[in-house]
Design a protein around this motif. Structure first.
Motif, PDB file in Angstrom:
ATOM      1  N   VAL A 184      33.270   8.116   7.446  1.00 42.76           N
ATOM      2  CA  VAL A 184      33.768   9.209   8.279  1.00 42.76           C
ATOM      3  C   VAL A 184      35.194   9.528   7.851  1.00 42.76           C
ATOM      4  CG1 VAL A 184      34.241  10.012  10.613  1.00 42.76           C
ATOM      5  CG2 VAL A 184      32.318   8.460  10.201  1.00 42.76           C
ATOM      6  N   LEU A 185      35.371  10.671   7.212  1.00 40.04           N
ATOM      7  CA  LEU A 185      36.694  11.145   6.814  1.00 40.04           C
ATOM      8  C   LEU A 185      37.169  12.135   7.854  1.00 40.04           C
ATOM      9  CD1 LEU A 185      39.044  11.516   4.795  1.00 40.04           C
ATOM     10  CD2 LEU A 185      37.668  13.300   3.694  1.00 40.04           C
ATOM     11  N   ARG A 186      38.338  11.862   8.430  1.00 36.25           N
ATOM     12  CA  ARG A 186      38.878  12.726   9.474  1.00 36.25           C
ATOM     13  C   ARG A 186      39.961  13.625   8.883  1.00 36.25           C
ATOM     14  NH1 ARG A 186      38.982   7.675  11.187  1.00 36.25           N
ATOM     15  NH2 ARG A 186      41.237   7.537  11.549  1.00 36.25           N
ATOM     16  N   GLY A 187      39.883  14.891   9.238  1.00 33.22           N
ATOM     17  CA  GLY A 187      40.813  15.863   8.685  1.00 33.22           C
ATOM     18  C   GLY A 187      40.156  16.708   7.614  1.00 33.22           C
ATOM     19  N   PRO A 188      40.839  17.743   7.132  1.00 37.40           N
ATOM     20  CA  PRO A 188      40.250  18.692   6.172  1.00 37.40           C
ATOM     21  C   PRO A 188      39.672  18.008   4.941  1.00 37.40           C
ATOM     22  CG  PRO A 188      42.339  19.532   6.982  1.00 37.40           C
ATOM     23  CD  PRO A 188      42.205  18.137   7.507  1.00 37.40           C
ATOM     24  N   ALA A 189      38.451  18.437   4.555  1.00 37.07           N
ATOM     25  CA  ALA A 189      37.770  17.863   3.396  1.00 37.07           C
ATOM     26  C   ALA A 189      37.252  18.936   2.457  1.00 37.07           C
ATOM     27  CB  ALA A 189      36.615  16.971   3.855  1.00 37.07           C
ATOM     28  N   SER A 190      37.764  20.166   2.568  1.00 37.87           N
ATOM     29  CA  SER A 190      37.298  21.249   1.696  1.00 37.87           C
ATOM     30  C   SER A 190      37.564  20.956   0.233  1.00 37.87           C
ATOM     31  CB  SER A 190      37.963  22.568   2.091  1.00 37.87           C
ATOM     32  OG  SER A 190      37.559  22.975   3.376  1.00 37.87           O
ATOM     33  N   VAL A 191      38.624  20.193  -0.067  1.00 37.91           N
ATOM     34  CA  VAL A 191      38.942  19.881  -1.455  1.00 37.91           C
ATOM     35  C   VAL A 191      37.860  19.010  -2.093  1.00 37.91           C
ATOM     36  CG1 VAL A 191      40.253  17.797  -0.906  1.00 37.91           C
ATOM     37  CG2 VAL A 191      40.790  19.080  -2.977  1.00 37.91           C
ATOM     38  N   ALA A 197      34.449  21.967   7.026  1.00 34.48           N
ATOM     39  CA  ALA A 197      34.953  20.590   7.124  1.00 34.48           C
ATOM     40  C   ALA A 197      36.436  20.521   7.421  1.00 34.48           C
ATOM     41  CB  ALA A 197      34.619  19.800   5.857  1.00 34.48           C
ATOM     42  N   ILE A 198      36.956  21.429   8.251  1.00 36.91           N
ATOM     43  CA  ILE A 198      38.364  21.334   8.600  1.00 36.91           C
ATOM     44  C   ILE A 198      38.626  20.147   9.518  1.00 36.91           C
ATOM     45  CG2 ILE A 198      38.233  22.832  10.637  1.00 36.91           C
ATOM     46  CD1 ILE A 198      40.950  23.999   9.742  1.00 36.91           C
ATOM     47  N   GLY A 199      37.609  19.713  10.257  1.00 31.85           N
ATOM     48  CA  GLY A 199      37.768  18.550  11.134  1.00 31.85           C
ATOM     49  C   GLY A 199      37.369  17.243  10.493  1.00 31.85           C
ATOM     50  N   GLY A 200      36.602  17.296   9.387  1.00 33.04           N
ATOM     51  CA  GLY A 200      36.215  16.073   8.699  1.00 33.04           C
ATOM     52  C   GLY A 200      34.791  16.130   8.191  1.00 33.04           C
ATOM     53  N   GLY A 510      40.632  25.096  -2.026  1.00 35.82           N
ATOM     54  CA  GLY A 510      41.146  23.994  -1.224  1.00 35.82           C
ATOM     55  C   GLY A 510      41.911  23.023  -2.104  1.00 35.82           C
ATOM     56  N   TYR A 511      42.966  22.454  -1.552  1.00 32.87           N
ATOM     57  CA  TYR A 511      43.734  21.487  -2.333  1.00 32.87           C
ATOM     58  C   TYR A 511      44.433  20.517  -1.390  1.00 32.87           C
ATOM     59  CZ  TYR A 511      47.383  24.912  -1.223  1.00 32.87           C
ATOM     60  OH  TYR A 511      48.218  25.781  -0.572  1.00 32.87           O
ATOM     61  N   ARG A 512      44.866  19.389  -1.948  1.00 32.21           N
ATOM     62  CA  ARG A 512      45.629  18.423  -1.173  1.00 32.21           C
ATOM     63  C   ARG A 512      46.554  17.629  -2.086  1.00 32.21           C
ATOM     64  NH1 ARG A 512      41.584  13.388   0.525  1.00 32.21           N
ATOM     65  NH2 ARG A 512      41.081  12.719  -1.585  1.00 32.21           N
ATOM     66  N   PHE A 513      47.642  17.126  -1.487  1.00 31.90           N
ATOM     67  CA  PHE A 513      48.584  16.254  -2.174  1.00 31.90           C
ATOM     68  C   PHE A 513      48.875  15.073  -1.254  1.00 31.90           C
ATOM     69  CE2 PHE A 513      49.434  20.583  -3.591  1.00 31.90           C
ATOM     70  CZ  PHE A 513      49.338  20.442  -4.970  1.00 31.90           C
ATOM     71  N   ALA A 532      42.135  23.779   4.025  1.00 34.61           N
ATOM     72  CA  ALA A 532      40.691  23.881   4.236  1.00 34.61           C
ATOM     73  C   ALA A 532      40.329  25.320   4.550  1.00 34.61           C
ATOM     74  CB  ALA A 532      40.249  22.963   5.379  1.00 34.61           C
ATOM     75  N   THR A 533      39.059  25.638   4.385  1.00 35.60           N
ATOM     76  CA  THR A 533      38.505  26.928   4.794  1.00 35.60           C
ATOM     77  C   THR A 533      37.265  26.677   5.633  1.00 35.60           C
ATOM     78  OG1 THR A 533      37.250  27.045   2.717  1.00 35.60           O
ATOM     79  CG2 THR A 533      39.359  28.221   2.809  1.00 35.60           C
ATOM     80  N   ASP A 534      37.009  27.562   6.587  1.00 36.63           N
ATOM     81  CA  ASP A 534      35.851  27.461   7.471  1.00 36.63           C
ATOM     82  C   ASP A 534      35.141  28.806   7.519  1.00 36.63           C
ATOM     83  OD1 ASP A 534      35.461  24.929   8.374  1.00 36.63           O
ATOM     84  OD2 ASP A 534      36.280  25.231  10.367  1.00 36.63           O
ATOM     85  N   PRO A 535      33.814  28.829   7.436  1.00 32.43           N
ATOM     86  CA  PRO A 535      33.111  30.094   7.669  1.00 32.43           C
ATOM     87  C   PRO A 535      33.196  30.457   9.142  1.00 32.43           C
ATOM     88  CG  PRO A 535      31.549  28.290   7.416  1.00 32.43           C
ATOM     89  CD  PRO A 535      32.907  27.713   7.114  1.00 32.43           C
ATOM     90  N   VAL A 536      33.094  31.749   9.452  1.00 32.59           N
ATOM     91  CA  VAL A 536      33.155  32.174  10.845  1.00 32.59           C
ATOM     92  C   VAL A 536      31.878  31.820  11.586  1.00 32.59           C
ATOM     93  CG1 VAL A 536      34.821  34.006  10.435  1.00 32.59           C
ATOM     94  CG2 VAL A 536      32.377  34.488  10.193  1.00 32.59           C
ATOM     95  N   ASN A 537      30.836  31.485  10.859  1.00 31.14           N
ATOM     96  CA  ASN A 537      29.593  30.983  11.437  1.00 31.14           C
ATOM     97  C   ASN A 537      28.844  30.297  10.306  1.00 31.14           C
ATOM     98  OD1 ASN A 537      27.353  30.533  13.151  1.00 31.14           O
ATOM     99  ND2 ASN A 537      27.745  32.458  14.214  1.00 31.14           N
ATOM    100  N   SER A 538      27.628  29.797  10.571  1.00 30.48           N
ATOM    101  CA  SER A 538      26.857  29.153   9.515  1.00 30.48           C
ATOM    102  C   SER A 538      26.712  30.104   8.333  1.00 30.48           C
ATOM    103  CB  SER A 538      25.471  28.755  10.032  1.00 30.48           C
ATOM    104  OG  SER A 538      25.572  27.829  11.089  1.00 30.48           O
ATOM    105  N   LEU A 539      27.182  29.685   7.167  1.00 27.08           N
ATOM    106  CA  LEU A 539      27.293  30.589   6.028  1.00 27.08           C
ATOM    107  C   LEU A 539      25.946  31.156   5.603  1.00 27.08           C
ATOM    108  CD1 LEU A 539      29.115  31.832   3.844  1.00 27.08           C
ATOM    109  CD2 LEU A 539      28.653  29.809   2.451  1.00 27.08           C
TER     110      LEU A 539
END
Length: 760
Positions: A184-191, A197-200, A510-513, A532-539
């Protein structure tokens, strides 16, 4: 194997598998095996005094060791697993200590010892700050994390592969018997995994074939007619080929009536070919078949659940819910040298889902009846075909130790949706059974014969992405981690009723450092910035009305510290974070109509802590706590043609306090007791925060006895205090009950299970 073991652990279930021809379709095979499980339940209740769920194998070969060791606490892989390599939070295979992010690694052994038979239970009762909500409409698999809720914001993966969500529904994986671990990864995972996956993320990792022979079987019975049977078998087939077979079946009459029964079956088979010492191929197939409880909530009377109706189900008599998922993977791993690893995963997922239900119930005080609505017949047909490739290189950069990975991910998703509300049908006609039924002593009636689904729309989604990640060790104690991913999904949707169509392409970056500093041996301090990026609904099921909007964007700043102390007797983590999500959809009045604009903002600020502690011989304490403040910063909706602002309000379905506690006590030779407490804070069911569902605490008790070095007897009591609690709810949107909570989707009452597990 004794006659008892042969009959209940091996013979019945395995013979059922063997008796079915390989050409039999998945759902038919599932139905046949579930019928066999029903027979086992009848035989078991007559032949033994046991009830229910036997959690007792372990990760890989540790399963045999755990069952053959007199003291359960000596070999059970529990704790925070801070030194365990993982690919859930990084494709470089770093340990949580080396990763600048918050990661829980929950071993399959821990899950089964605690009696958690579903992925939903395993994640919400063990993970830090992550909870589960949702009715069968979501596939019983929606999570909340760090102030965000739903399957678009918290993604589910299987063996590191993202499962695309269709119409906000995901139904696989669900069973924990074949689980090696859950990450379980918590936090943005778009990268790592693309848009969303902005919540994990929740990554379910399955058991793999072993070249060491191992067989584990479990049988259990419990309250409400519960029966479980499962077997896990692995070993070599010659010198270079190994297999693994997992079969798990569960059924029960249920705690609610009518339509309270459920049945499910999970079958996993895999073959690993070690072609050369540095080249391995693994072909696997996983089948999941579910007929969950056909229950959508209990109507509230004066804002509460009456004892007289707590166990009533107001769905129609012929309600139906079936989900069938088939997942095939071919994984290749090549290690031409100690510094190079190449991996490729080709896969195909097929999902078939059907709902035939009345899904909304509201008590009408003026008539004393329960008004029923949303007579829905819905089917999904989904296929996802894809390939993921990555290569990892270990060497040096500017004379410093360096790890680098890069790859691509492509997939094609076909989704077809049928329903009975896209045309003229919405509610049952007057000549059908009435929509309203008495609160007590009612006839559920039947679903209207002329209200069946017709094809509504079909979509095709093609997605391609590239990603890269790098870890550079600046000193012996300081490292920097950077990652980037670019996604380019393209959606085509056709309305099957009107023939109209549209298509849309998106771009997401998406990116992270992150920095990791070892302040003490086995104690690290880290800081991270991620987007992170999120679709406005199920893509893959996005409607034309939403297609013109961009992906929502967000970013997170996180700092934390984690480590081990006293020779590993204590593992602990502490993290603080801030997340902001922009471009939420808001409704605004525009003359005599309402339009959607993308201007909203949502944020969360929180702190999370976890500890695993061995305070004395025979004792273990595992605990975690999450506190957050989540709110809409800029958000409005149109109500009766006027704008209503919800700035400062808490997002829907988001609890701001979550905690878990597990205490184990090996109080005597071959005996261990455990108690678990899960606390979930209150949540709101509407934007205005006028409708709430109360907080709740659930207590679980467990007792294990090592009968022989290779067998275990387990007893579990769930919801010991028989707490009445809601994990989801419905809010009325029209009529006299507009803006009120009409029903709660209740969790299971007090129940018990007894199970027997044997290894050989």
């Amino acid at each position: 194997m004794s006659p008892f073991h042969r009959r209940f652990c091996g013979g019945s279930l395995l013979s059922a598998v063997a008796a079915l021809p390989l050409t039999t379709s998945g759902p038919v095979r599932a139905q046949a095996l579930l019928t066999q499980l029903d027979e086992i339940a009848v035989q078991g209740s007559a032949g033994i005094g046991l009830p229910a769920n036997a959690p007792a194998d372990a990760i890989g070969a540790d399963a045999a060791a755990a069952l053959r060791t007199p003291s359960l606490t000596q070999s059970s892989p529990v704790g925070l697993n801070l030194r365990t390599p993982s690919r859930g939070a990084s494709r470089l295979g770093l340990t949580p200590l080396e990763t600048p992010a918050s990661l829980d690694i929950i071993s399959g052994e821990t899950i089964r010892l605690r009696g958690q038979s579903s992925v939903l239970e395993a994640v919400s009762q063990n993970g830090t700050g992550i909870t589960a909500f949702g009715s069968p409409g979501f596939g019983l698999g929606a999570f909340t994390s760090r102030g965000f809720a739903g399957q678009n914001s918290i993604q589910t993966l299987f063996d590191g592969t993202r499962l695309y969500v269709g119409a906000n529904t995901l139904t696989f994986p669900f069973d924990t018997w074949n689980v090696e671990r859950i990450e379980v990864l918590r936090g943005p995972a778009s990268v790592l995994y693309g848009e969303g996956a902005i919540g994990g993320i929740v990554n379910v990792v399955s058991k793999k074939p072993l070249f060491t022979p191992l067989n584990v079987a479990r049988v259990g019975l419990g309250s409400d007619g519960l029966a479980r049977a499962a077997i896990d078998s692995t070993g070599p087939i010659g010198e270079s080929l190994a297999y693994r077979l997992n079969v798990s079946g569960n059924r029960a009459d249920g705690w609610i009536a009518p339509n309270g029964e459920f049945r499910n079956l999970a079958v996993s088979g895999a073959l690993t070919l070690q072609a050369t010492p540095d080249l391995a191929f693994t072909l696997s197939h996983d089948l999941g078949y579910q007929e969950p409880v056909r229950y959508w909530g209990t109507p509230l009377v004066n804002g509460r659940v009456l004892d007289a109706v707590r166990f009533n189900n107001y769905n129609v008599r012929d309600a139906k819910i079936t989900w069938a998922d088939n997942w095939t993977q071919l994984r290749t791993e090549w290690t031409p040298s100690a510094d190079v690893t190449v991996r490729n995963t080709a896969y195909r997922l097929r999902s078939r889902r059907h709902w035939l239900d009345v899904e909304q119930y509201a008590y009408n005080p003026s008539t004393g009846l329960v008004d029923r609505s949303d007579y829905l017949d819905i089917t999904h047909s989904q296929e996802q075909i894809g390939n993921r490739f990555d290569a990892t290189f270990r060497g040096s950069l500017f004379g410093l130790p360096n790890q680098f990975t890069a790859g691509f991910d492509v997939n094609h998703i076909s989704f077809r949706h049928a329903n009975n509300f896209s045309g003229t049908f919405n509610e049952p006609p007057s000549n059908e059974p009435p929509q309203s039924v008495p609160l007590i002593g009612y006839d559920p009636g039947f679903f209207p014969v002329n209200g069946r689904a017709v094809p509504a729309y079909a979509t095709t989604t093609n997605q391609a992405s590239v990603f890269a990640e790098n870890r550079l060790e600046l000193t012996d104690r300081l490292s920097v981690l950077a990652g980037v991913r670019f996604d380019a999904p393209h959606l085509y949707r056709e309305n099957l009723l009107s023939g109209s169509s549209f298509e849309r392409s998106y771009r997401a970056l998406g990116y992270r450092f992150g920095l990791v500093y070892e302040v003490l041996p086995e104690t690290t301090l880290y800081a991270q910035y991620a987007t992170a990026t999120d679709p406005v609904n199920s893509l893959i099921s996005l409607s034309q009305s939403l297609a013109g909007f961009q992906l929502s964007t967000g970013d997170q700043v996180e700092v934390g510290v984690k480590g081990l102390a006293f020779g590993g007797a204590v593992e602990w983590t502490l993290a603080g974070y801030s997340i902001v999500k922009d471009n939420l959809l808001s409704q605004v009045p525009d003359g005599d109509r309402t339009i959607m604009i993308q201007v909203g903002r949502q944020s969360s600020l929180g702190v999370e802590a976890a500890v695993s502690w061995l305070p004395a011989p025979g004792w273990r304490i595992d605990a975690n706590l999450a506190l957050l403040h989540a709110q809409y910063d800029d958000f409005q909706q149109s109500v009766s043609g006027k704008p209503v602002f919800y700035d400062g309000k808490t997002p829907i379905n988001v609890p701001e306090q979550v905690a878990n506690l597990w205490v184990n006590w090996a109080f005597a030779h071959d005996w261990e007791a455990r108690v678990g407490v899960q606390y979930v804070g209150a949540v709101f069911g509407d934007f205005a925060n006028t409708i709430s569902r109360p907080d709740y605490a659930l207590v679980t008790l467990g007792l294990d006895h090592q009968v022989t070095p290779a067998s275990r007897l387990s007893f579990r009591v769930f919801n010991l205090l028989d707490t009445v609690y809601a994990i989801d709810g419905s809010v009325a949107t029209g009529g006299m009950t507009r803006g009120t909570s009409t029903s709660w989707y209740l969790g299971r009452p007090r129940s018990f299970e007894v199970a027997y597990t044997v290894a050989w």
